[in-house]
Motif scaffolding. Structure first.
Motif, short mmCIF file in Angstrom:
data_model
loop_
_atom_site.label_atom_id
_atom_site.label_comp_id
_atom_site.label_asym_id
_atom_site.label_seq_id
_atom_site.Cartn_x
_atom_site.Cartn_y
_atom_site.Cartn_z
N LEU A 159 75.39 -36.39 -13.36
CA LEU A 159 76.14 -35.23 -13.81
C LEU A 159 76.02 -33.99 -12.93
CD1 LEU A 159 75.64 -35.35 -17.68
CD2 LEU A 159 77.69 -35.89 -16.38
N THR A 160 74.94 -33.85 -12.18
CA THR A 160 74.74 -32.60 -11.45
C THR A 160 75.87 -32.32 -10.47
OG1 THR A 160 72.34 -32.78 -11.66
CG2 THR A 160 73.17 -31.37 -9.91
N GLY A 161 76.34 -33.34 -9.78
CA GLY A 161 77.43 -33.14 -8.83
C GLY A 161 78.68 -32.60 -9.47
N LEU A 162 78.94 -33.00 -10.71
CA LEU A 162 80.11 -32.51 -11.43
C LEU A 162 79.87 -31.13 -12.03
CD1 LEU A 162 82.98 -33.02 -12.40
CD2 LEU A 162 82.04 -34.20 -14.39
N LEU A 163 78.66 -30.88 -12.50
CA LEU A 163 78.35 -29.57 -13.08
C LEU A 163 78.50 -28.46 -12.05
CD1 LEU A 163 75.24 -30.44 -15.29
CD2 LEU A 163 77.49 -29.70 -16.08
N ARG A 164 78.24 -28.76 -10.79
CA ARG A 164 78.41 -27.75 -9.74
C ARG A 164 79.87 -27.31 -9.62
NH1 ARG A 164 74.17 -30.94 -6.60
NH2 ARG A 164 72.32 -29.62 -6.80
N ILE A 165 80.77 -28.20 -9.98
CA ILE A 165 82.20 -27.85 -9.97
C ILE A 165 82.60 -27.15 -11.25
CG2 ILE A 165 84.54 -28.79 -9.86
CD1 ILE A 165 83.36 -31.15 -8.25
N GLU A 166 82.25 -27.76 -12.37
CA GLU A 166 82.71 -27.25 -13.67
C GLU A 166 82.06 -25.92 -14.04
OE1 GLU A 166 85.27 -28.56 -14.90
OE2 GLU A 166 85.21 -30.24 -13.49
N SER A 167 80.92 -25.59 -13.45
CA SER A 167 80.25 -24.33 -13.76
C SER A 167 80.80 -23.14 -12.97
CB SER A 167 78.74 -24.46 -13.51
OG SER A 167 78.48 -24.71 -12.14
N LEU A 168 81.71 -23.40 -12.04
CA LEU A 168 82.32 -22.31 -11.28
C LEU A 168 83.09 -21.38 -12.21
CD1 LEU A 168 83.56 -24.37 -8.21
CD2 LEU A 168 81.90 -22.49 -8.09
N LEU A 169 82.87 -20.10 -12.08
CA LEU A 169 83.55 -19.11 -12.90
C LEU A 169 84.98 -18.89 -12.41
CD1 LEU A 169 80.64 -16.50 -13.18
CD2 LEU A 169 81.31 -18.26 -14.85
N PRO A 170 85.87 -18.38 -13.27
CA PRO A 170 87.27 -18.17 -12.87
C PRO A 170 87.42 -17.31 -11.62
CG PRO A 170 87.06 -17.99 -15.24
CD PRO A 170 85.66 -18.10 -14.71
N ASN A 171 86.52 -16.34 -11.44
CA ASN A 171 86.62 -15.49 -10.25
C ASN A 171 86.03 -16.15 -9.00
OD1 ASN A 171 83.98 -15.21 -11.38
ND2 ASN A 171 83.66 -13.36 -10.17
N GLU A 172 85.39 -17.33 -9.19
CA GLU A 172 84.83 -18.07 -8.07
C GLU A 172 85.73 -19.21 -7.61
OE1 GLU A 172 80.06 -17.57 -9.04
OE2 GLU A 172 81.19 -19.21 -9.99
N ALA A 173 86.44 -19.81 -8.55
CA ALA A 173 87.35 -20.92 -8.22
C ALA A 173 88.38 -21.06 -9.34
CB ALA A 173 86.58 -22.22 -8.06
N ASP A 174 89.64 -21.04 -8.97
CA ASP A 174 90.68 -21.25 -9.98
C ASP A 174 90.83 -22.74 -10.26
OD1 ASP A 174 92.15 -22.29 -7.84
OD2 ASP A 174 93.38 -20.48 -7.62
N GLU A 175 91.71 -23.08 -11.17
CA GLU A 175 91.86 -24.48 -11.57
C GLU A 175 92.37 -25.34 -10.42
OE1 GLU A 175 91.22 -27.63 -14.04
OE2 GLU A 175 90.61 -25.54 -14.27
N ASN A 176 93.21 -24.79 -9.57
CA ASN A 176 93.70 -25.56 -8.42
C ASN A 176 92.56 -25.92 -7.48
OD1 ASN A 176 96.39 -25.53 -9.24
ND2 ASN A 176 96.84 -23.62 -8.17
N THR A 177 91.65 -24.97 -7.26
CA THR A 177 90.49 -25.25 -6.41
C THR A 177 89.60 -26.31 -7.04
OG1 THR A 177 90.50 -23.01 -5.49
CG2 THR A 177 88.44 -24.25 -5.34
N LYS A 178 89.39 -26.23 -8.33
CA LYS A 178 88.56 -27.23 -9.00
C LYS A 178 89.19 -28.62 -8.91
CE LYS A 178 86.09 -24.32 -12.33
NZ LYS A 178 85.79 -24.09 -13.76
N GLU A 179 90.51 -28.68 -8.97
CA GLU A 179 91.17 -29.97 -8.84
C GLU A 179 91.00 -30.54 -7.43
OE1 GLU A 179 92.80 -32.29 -10.82
OE2 GLU A 179 91.62 -31.14 -12.27
N LEU A 180 90.98 -29.66 -6.43
CA LEU A 180 90.69 -30.12 -5.08
C LEU A 180 89.30 -30.75 -5.02
CD1 LEU A 180 92.04 -27.22 -2.81
CD2 LEU A 180 93.03 -29.49 -3.10
N LEU A 181 88.35 -30.12 -5.69
CA LEU A 181 86.98 -30.61 -5.66
C LEU A 181 86.82 -31.89 -6.48
CD1 LEU A 181 85.08 -27.21 -6.11
CD2 LEU A 181 85.68 -28.38 -3.99
N ARG A 182 87.55 -31.98 -7.59
CA ARG A 182 87.45 -33.18 -8.44
C ARG A 182 88.08 -34.38 -7.77
NH1 ARG A 182 89.88 -29.50 -12.82
NH2 ARG A 182 88.06 -28.53 -13.84
N SER A 183 89.22 -34.18 -7.11
CA SER A 183 89.92 -35.35 -6.55
C SER A 183 90.83 -35.06 -5.38
CB SER A 183 90.75 -36.04 -7.65
OG SER A 183 91.79 -35.18 -8.11
#
Length: 268
Positions: free
Chosen positions: A235-259
């Protein structure tokens, strides 16, 4: 969609592992919503003939048709072992493997060994990625039998400066660098090499203590979800993505990181 770019099956001789078969890993993926995992066989790190581990993985993947859509297999190749060129061709053309993992510390060659450079160039010519590890496990807890991190009686782990020479030698290859540990400050030229190379880091390593800082420093296109499972937790690898705050990464950025970044690198 969630793609794990760093997972394994097989055995680690210094630790009892769980979820280290395709069947068990598939169940783990279902539990945590992971659609696809890039996998290789840990046994190849320790076999004298790494091709035996690739054959094992190929047969395991053939054992259940559902594995075809869940796993992307990578071969373990040792470029200083006789016949590696034929092994590489078999893995890619016959077995359908989609990348190669290299372990210079375990297989006892330098990263700029001419054979390693030749292998990276051959994989590049197939249009596939090459994977390097910062480390397999924390040397503070390593077995005394595990000699991969000992040179001249000094315990060592790799950092990014150890891997950049091969990136600089073959700058037009695709690289995946996993288990980011031992962060090191890069100079302007070294950072430029990373940014202009087709290169991905996974999110599993201990050095990624603040994902937002890494995104600012290297770029949002340089990271993708990875677990280093089953050696590290799932889980740690995913928590590093999902814990990003809105001012740190928007949803589009998180989707880049997820897949998204993984799809680009893997050609999906």
């Amino acid at each position: 969609m969630l793609i794990d770019i760093n997972a394994y099956v097989g055995n680690w001789p210094f630790q009892q592992l769980k979820y280290n078969t395709c069947e068990a890993l598939s169940a783990r993926m279902n539990k945590f919503g992971v659609d696809i995992s890039v996998i290789s066989n840990l046994n190849g790190i320790f076999y004298k003939n790494t091709q035996s581990s690739n054959e094992e993985l190929f047969e395991e993947l053939r054992s259940n048709r559902k594995f075809k859509d869940r796993f992307i297999p990578y071969a373990v190749i040792n470029p200083i072992y006789a016949g590696w060129q034929d092994d590489l061709e078999t893995c890619i053309k016959t077995y359908g493997f989609k990348g190669v993992r290299l372990y210079p510390s375990y297989h006892d060659y330098e990263i700029l060994d001419p054979a390693c450079i030749e292998l990276v160039k051959r994989v590049r010519d197939y249009g596939l990625p090459v994977v390097f590890n910062f480390r397999m496990e924390d040397t503070r807890q390593r077995s005394w039998i595990d000699t991969a991190y000992v040179k001249n009686n000094v315990i060592r782990e790799w950092n990014l400066k150890n891997i950049l020479p091969i990136v600089n030698a073959v700058p037009d290859a695709k690289y995946i660098i996993v288990n980011f540990a031992n962060a090191v400050k890069l100079d302007v030229e070294e950072l430029s090499i990373v940014k202009k190379t087709n290169l991905l880091f996974d999110t599993s390593g201990r050095a990624i203590t603040n994902m937002a800082d890494f995104l600012k420093h290297f770029g949002e296109d340089k990271f993708a979800f990875g677990t280093h499972s089953p050696i590290l937790d799932y889980l740690t690898g995913l928590l590093r993505i999902e814990s990003l705050l809105p001012n740190e990464a928007d949803e589009n950025t998180k989707e880049l990181l997820r897949s998204g970044n993984a799809k680009r690198m893997l050609g999906l």
